[in-house]
Design an enzyme around this catalytic site. Structure first.
Site, PDB file in Angstrom:
ATOM      1  N   HIS A 247      24.153   0.750 -15.645  1.00  0.00           N
ATOM      2  CA  HIS A 247      23.567   2.039 -15.272  1.00  0.00           C
ATOM      3  C   HIS A 247      22.057   1.900 -15.206  1.00  0.00           C
ATOM      4  CE1 HIS A 247      22.682   6.351 -15.298  1.00  0.00           C
ATOM      5  NE2 HIS A 247      23.904   6.483 -14.831  1.00  0.00           N
ATOM      6  N   GLU A 305      32.158   6.005 -14.764  1.00  0.00           N
ATOM      7  CA  GLU A 305      33.198   5.801 -13.752  1.00  0.00           C
ATOM      8  C   GLU A 305      34.437   5.125 -14.298  1.00  0.00           C
ATOM      9  OE1 GLU A 305      32.609   7.520 -11.524  1.00  0.00           O
ATOM     10  OE2 GLU A 305      30.718   7.252 -10.489  1.00  0.00           O
TER      11      GLU A 305
END
Ligand SMILES: CC(C)(COP(=O)(O)OP(=O)(O)OC[C@H]1O[C@@H](n2cnc3c(N)ncnc32)[C@H](O)[C@@H]1OP(=O)(O)O)[C@@H](O)C(=O)NCCC(=O)NCCS
Length: 368
Positions: A247, A305
């Site tokens: 991320h 996700e």
């Protein structure tokens, strides 16, 4: 001139909507820690919170719910367009983008946009299966109606809670790529439908909202925990990214992963088959160990996700619905940011460093 590729570290807006603390692994939505909100709120309450800054009173919520429910239906022309998309094998995010643009024909206000998201996605999905779209049920809340429109069955309360939790968890997340897109479009003085259509385009990409499908495919491909190491090593050594990890902001575990993992665990426990959940946990721990081995110091952690894939699968959604369902949640955040941008607007217009040639002279077509 310092060129900031990917705008990393650049603060481009001041917002009251959400705070992402990448070092502590914390996400705050309008003052609430994400876990607190995701677990308790309905999606209508979260949307109101973002748009108005506070939770709605019982009366405000009743009116808001009724108002959203009244705006769910799609005009025949939008259904006809979705039918064409389904016959033409159009990608579900493209179909959502195309149909979302048609909201300008009849409305264009924030409530209509949020209300119609689930109707568009579910209508396209059913048309793709060769079935007719269902009429929305105004007696059901936003999350329950979405599940109903997909399956034709009124969902049980646990599945509704799972969907509310998912939609709340992804509703807003600082200046992510799609939200930034919505703010850029709004900053030019353009309209809300345009901002949302642009944001859908940004969300579609696999580096943003397109990751959960491939993340689940990866878990299915591994199939058995004993194969995780070999398959994941192969992927990293071929230079592939492991979907659901890494991320830009979080350098510790994404707090949304825990919220979604807990919701997924509840669903799988209830269904009485924990095998996929256990496999996903095993894949996650192997992936984290290998990412540390191959990319030491990069601090690559599990992102939202990975568990989105597991939760939505547990809710019975097929992989092509994952990213459109993300859009159904994030749209309230996009709109909140568009409203905030419009209130304090200055056009967003960064600069570029020119890296091309200069001083060229014109060559006529006949001499090229
Ligand atoms: C999310 C993401 C786009 C962030 O990108 P970013 O901030 O630009 O990070 P970088 O691409 O600079 O990554 C830093 C390093 O880690 C590596 N890396 C990042 N994510 C990785 C992943 N999921 N798998 C393997 N390696 C990864 C990069 O290759 C890079 O390595 P290098 O320095 O040796 O070249 C990126 O981590 C990614 O593509 N993840 C997979 C897709 C995904 O899950 N997206 C959903 C995000 S919520």
């Amino acid at each position: 001139m310092v060129v900031n590729t990917g705008l990393e570290g650049v603060v481009a807006a001041s917002t009251r909507l959400s705070d992402v603390d990448g070092e502590r692994g914390e996400l705050v939505i309008a003052g609430f820690p994400i876990g607190e909100l995701a677990e308790h709120a309905t999606f209508e309450e979260t949307t109101w919170l973002l748009w108005h800054g506070d939770l709605p009173s019982a009366r405000e919520l009743d009116t808001f719910r009724a108002d959203l429910a009244a705006q769910r239906a799609l005009p025949a022309s939008t259904i006809a367009l979705l039918r064409e998309c389904a016959h033409g094998g159009v990608d579900p995010m493209d179909a959502l983008r195309i149909a979302a643009g048609t909201i300008s024909m009849t409305a264009g206000d924030a409530r209509a946009i949020v209300a119609r998201g689930p109707t568009i996605v579910a209508a396209f999905w059913r048309l793709r299966q060769g079935a007719d779209p269902l009429a929305p049920r105004p007696d059901l809340g936003h999350a329950a109606n979405y599940l109903y429109l997909l399956t034709g069955e009124a969902p049980d309360p646990e599945r509704v809670r799972g969907m509310e939790t998912y939609l709340n968890t992804v509703v807003d997340h600082g200046l992510n790529a799609s939200t930034f897109t919505a703010r850029v479009i709004t900053s030019t003085g353009s309209d809300l439908v345009s901002a949302v259509v642009g944001a859908i385009g940004a969300l579609k990409g696999p580096l943003h909202g397109g990751a959960p499908g491939p993340a689940l495919d990866m878990v299915f491909e591994i199939g058995d925990a004993s194969r995780a190491e070999e398959i994941l090593r192969g992927k990293i050594e071929r230079g592939e990214k492991l979907m659901g990890f890494g991320h830009r902001v979080y350098k510790v575990r994404d707090p949304r992963a825990d919220v979604l993992a807990a919701a997924a665990e509840r669903l799988f426990t209830r269904a009485g088959d924990m095998s996929l959940y256990r496999l996903a946990r095993a894949v996650e721990s192997t992936a984290l160990r290998l990412l540390e081995e191959y990319k030491p110091g990069r601090r690559l952690q599990t992102n939202v996700e990975f568990y989105t894939a597991l939760l939505l699968h547990g809710l019975g959604l097929d992989v092509p619905l994952f990213t459109p369902t993300f859009a159904i949640g994030r749209v309230s955040g996009w709109i909140a940011h568009a409203m905030e941008q419009a209130r304090t607007n200055r056009i967003i217009r960064p600069q570029s460093e020119y890296a091309g040639p200069r001083g060229r002279t014109w060559v006529p077509l006949s001499s090229r």
